[in-house]
Design an enzyme around this catalytic site. Structure first.
Site, PDB file in Angstrom:
ATOM      1  N   HIS A 277       0.853  -1.191   0.000  1.00 30.61           N
ATOM      2  CA  HIS A 277       0.000   0.000   0.000  1.00 30.61           C
ATOM      3  C   HIS A 277       0.892   1.244   0.000  1.00 30.61           C
ATOM      4  CE1 HIS A 277      -2.885   3.027   1.219  1.00 30.61           C
ATOM      5  NE2 HIS A 277      -3.835   2.200   0.812  1.00 30.61           N
TER       6      HIS A 277
ATOM      7  N   GLU B 240      -4.014   1.930  -7.365  1.00 35.01           N
ATOM      8  CA  GLU B 240      -4.343   3.019  -6.447  1.00 35.01           C
ATOM      9  C   GLU B 240      -3.455   4.226  -6.739  1.00 35.01           C
ATOM     10  OE1 GLU B 240      -6.598   1.566  -2.784  1.00 35.01           O
ATOM     11  OE2 GLU B 240      -4.509   1.814  -2.250  1.00 35.01           O
TER      12      GLU B 240
END
Ligand code: PGA
Length: 252
Positions: A96, A168
């Site tokens: 992430h 993302e």
């Protein structure tokens, strides 16, 4: 292919009571959504709470927000894939942008974490995405290709089907700008092109590529229907049961 909706609670909520309440509200809502779901259109929902809540929450598929790449031993503060497996976790978010930024995770470390998860039969959700600066200077494709290539290094064809890629764009996460449907679509196609180059046509067609970044109940369905995402990774909106259920209802 089931549409994958992943809740990334990040470092929220602040106590067990709130975590249980949120989880139970989502669980109740999903039950009623499932009863009205047309046959053949299925949604798989995964909740990724902080580690400390994993063993309190039962009845929905669980994911973790990170993992360490060793099985056990003197690694203070870390949690292994083996331990997550024992806690009934099925998915693990890896790479992430917040872990890349605040924990200085490199592609090499991310690659080791993915391998360890696969070894323990956990499904990695590999997050990739360019920063605002990288986009501005025209390096988006280069960044995505480098992340995919290095993060998946040494992972063979038969393992790749257990991996989910989450696109993302870092600039779209949180209160940032929305990534347009056209841009999301072209990034997803580019990701599939890189996977084709590294593997083969069948893998590139079938690997799940989901989108994450400021998704809410109003825009969720367009990312699935119009941008071609196979699911969503939802941060902020997953902390509000009603909004998260709205996302699930909208994509079913
Ligand atoms: P957001 O976060 O939905 O709050 O933008 C998404 C993520 O970081 O996974």
């Amino acid at each position: 292919m089931k549409t994958l909706i992943v809740a990334n609670w990040k470092m929220n909520p602040v106590n067990q009571k709130e975590a249980k309440n949120l989880f139970e509200a989502v669980k109740r809502g999903i039950k009623s959504v499932k009863n009205t779901m047309p046959a053949g259109r299925q949604v798989e929902v995964v909740i990724c709470p902080p580690f400390v809540y994993l063993n309190l929450l039962k009845g929905l598929t669980l994911g973790a927000q990170n993992v360490f790449y060793k099985e056990k031993g003197a690694f203070t503060g870390e949690v292994s894939a083996l331990q997550l497996h024992d806690s009934k976790v099925k998915y693990v978010i890896i790479g992430h942008s917040e872990a890349r930024k605040y924990l200085n995770e490199t592609d090499d470390v991310i690659n080791k974490k993915i391998k360890e998860c696969l070894h323990e039969k956990l499904k990695p959700i590999l997050c990739i995405g360019e920063t605002a600066e990288e986009k501005k200077i025209g390096k988006k494709a280069e960044v995505l290709e480098k992340q995919i290539t290095e993060d998946l290094k040494g992972i063979v064809t038969k393992e790749i089907k257990n991996i989910v890629i989450a696109y993302e764009p870092v600039w779209a996460i949180g209160p940032g700008d929305n990534c347009s449907i056209d841009e999301t679509m072209s990034s997803i196609l580019f990701i599939r092109k890189v996977i084709f180059k590294l593997y083969n046509r069948a893998i590139s067609d079938n690997i799940r590529v989901i989108y994450g970044g400021s998704v809410d109940g109003d825009n969720a369905n367009s990312y699935i229907k119009n941008a071609g995402a196979n699911g969503l990774l939802v941060g902020g909106a997953s902390l509000h049961a009603e909004e998260f259920l709205k996302i699930i209802r909208s994509v079913k």
